[in-house]
Design a protein around this motif. Sequence first.
Motif, PDB file in Angstrom:
ATOM      1  N   ILE A  99      17.417  -1.633  -6.438  1.00 23.55           N
ATOM      2  CA  ILE A  99      17.462  -2.398  -7.682  1.00 23.55           C
ATOM      3  C   ILE A  99      16.239  -2.084  -8.544  1.00 23.55           C
ATOM      4  O   ILE A  99      15.103  -2.117  -8.062  1.00 23.55           O
ATOM      5  N   ASP A 100      16.491  -1.783  -9.811  1.00 24.96           N
ATOM      6  CA  ASP A 100      15.395  -1.544 -10.752  1.00 24.96           C
ATOM      7  C   ASP A 100      14.876  -2.845 -11.354  1.00 24.96           C
ATOM      8  O   ASP A 100      13.667  -3.006 -11.552  1.00 24.96           O
ATOM      9  N   PRO A 120      10.867  -5.755  -1.112  1.00 23.11           N
ATOM     10  CA  PRO A 120      10.441  -4.636  -0.255  1.00 23.11           C
ATOM     11  C   PRO A 120      11.008  -3.278  -0.689  1.00 23.11           C
ATOM     12  O   PRO A 120      10.338  -2.259  -0.529  1.00 23.11           O
ATOM     13  N   HIS A 121      12.206  -3.289  -1.256  1.00 24.50           N
ATOM     14  CA  HIS A 121      12.781  -2.034  -1.745  1.00 24.50           C
ATOM     15  C   HIS A 121      12.016  -1.543  -2.974  1.00 24.50           C
ATOM     16  O   HIS A 121      11.799  -0.339  -3.140  1.00 24.50           O
ATOM     17  N   MET A 122      11.613  -2.470  -3.830  1.00 26.10           N
ATOM     18  CA  MET A 122      10.797  -2.086  -4.984  1.00 26.10           C
ATOM     19  C   MET A 122       9.442  -1.568  -4.522  1.00 26.10           C
ATOM     20  O   MET A 122       8.926  -0.566  -5.047  1.00 26.10           O
ATOM     21  N   GLN A 123       8.876  -2.238  -3.535  1.00 25.60           N
ATOM     22  CA  GLN A 123       7.593  -1.794  -2.984  1.00 25.60           C
ATOM     23  C   GLN A 123       7.705  -0.374  -2.441  1.00 25.60           C
ATOM     24  O   GLN A 123       6.848   0.484  -2.709  1.00 25.60           O
ATOM     25  N   ALA A 124       8.777  -0.100  -1.691  1.00 26.43           N
ATOM     26  CA  ALA A 124       8.946   1.217  -1.089  1.00 26.43           C
ATOM     27  C   ALA A 124       9.138   2.309  -2.144  1.00 26.43           C
ATOM     28  O   ALA A 124       8.718   3.452  -1.945  1.00 26.43           O
ATOM     29  N   ARG A 125       9.745   1.941  -3.271  1.00 32.84           N
ATOM     30  CA  ARG A 125       9.992   2.910  -4.340  1.00 32.84           C
ATOM     31  C   ARG A 125       8.845   2.980  -5.339  1.00 32.84           C
ATOM     32  O   ARG A 125       8.881   3.760  -6.286  1.00 32.84           O
ATOM     33  N   GLY A 132       9.576  -1.275 -10.155  1.00 34.60           N
ATOM     34  CA  GLY A 132      10.628  -2.271 -10.342  1.00 34.60           C
ATOM     35  C   GLY A 132      10.140  -3.376 -11.259  1.00 34.60           C
ATOM     36  O   GLY A 132       8.989  -3.370 -11.727  1.00 34.60           O
ATOM     37  N   HIS A 133      11.019  -4.322 -11.510  1.00 36.69           N
ATOM     38  CA  HIS A 133      10.686  -5.420 -12.419  1.00 36.69           C
ATOM     39  C   HIS A 133      11.440  -6.659 -11.958  1.00 36.69           C
ATOM     40  O   HIS A 133      12.673  -6.632 -11.823  1.00 36.69           O
ATOM     41  N   ASN A 171       3.203  -1.246  -8.412  1.00 32.30           N
ATOM     42  CA  ASN A 171       3.762  -0.910  -9.722  1.00 32.30           C
ATOM     43  C   ASN A 171       5.019  -1.724 -10.042  1.00 32.30           C
ATOM     44  O   ASN A 171       5.915  -1.258 -10.749  1.00 32.30           O
ATOM     45  N   VAL A 172       5.085  -2.937  -9.508  1.00 35.76           N
ATOM     46  CA  VAL A 172       6.225  -3.823  -9.776  1.00 35.76           C
ATOM     47  C   VAL A 172       5.809  -4.846 -10.831  1.00 35.76           C
ATOM     48  O   VAL A 172       4.867  -5.616 -10.624  1.00 35.76           O
TER      49      VAL A 172
END
Length: 255
Positions: A81-82, A125-130, A133-134, A175-176
Amino acid sequence: MNKKVFITGASSGIGLACADVFAREGYDLLLASRRIDKLHAIATDIQVQYGVQVQVIGLDVQDKQMVSKVWDELPESWREIDILINNAGLSQGLEPIQDGDTDDWDRMIDTNVKGLLYVTRKVAPHMQARNGGHIINIGSIAGKEVYPNGNVYCASKHAVDALSKAMRIDLLPYNVKVTCVAPGAVETEFSIVRFKGNVDKAKQVYTGFEPLYAIDVAEAIWFAASRPAHVNVNDLLLMPTAQANSTTFSKKITT
């Protein structure tokens, strides 16, 4: 590949308006609501109009086990998810604290605070791994001020405001972005839910002035979401022109 936005409480009001705006801008949509039949109809309309992909899930954010199960059963591609829009929320009742219904209190805290946390815990956690995100949390003027008989609802939205600030600190190294959007009076199903289906009582809330509409808030959310990578809108307080604060309105007398 299109970017993806996950919207909770997407079957009506601000969530539905966000679905339309983000689809218009080319985002694929993951839409969640308890009203899954309504979501299927919404998904069909959006796909025909905008040509984006839409995935719908039946979800009550209050239910921690359901949130976990539904998320874990999603295809991996839909978990990348972005933008997460934590929109699901509600108010129940409008009584002074000494007369409050504790079941109403539980529902507000479970939805507005714990539900937001359950969903965020799965997505972040998916945003962290990538490394990006926002997260956009839908707060309220009730999270900036308190008003008579608003007690627990105001407390729950103050929690959303505080959690947004805390998330911003915790996710900063990854960077989220985190934004809290706090509307004033918006004419949606909000007051109907607050007054437990009493439509006449709900209509009185918006009599004598022009409130915000769901699309107004959705466009403000899109503004925050569409800023360049180096810009974050931390906090956005959005009011009708006729509203100065949580209790002060310029209302025309109607007969």
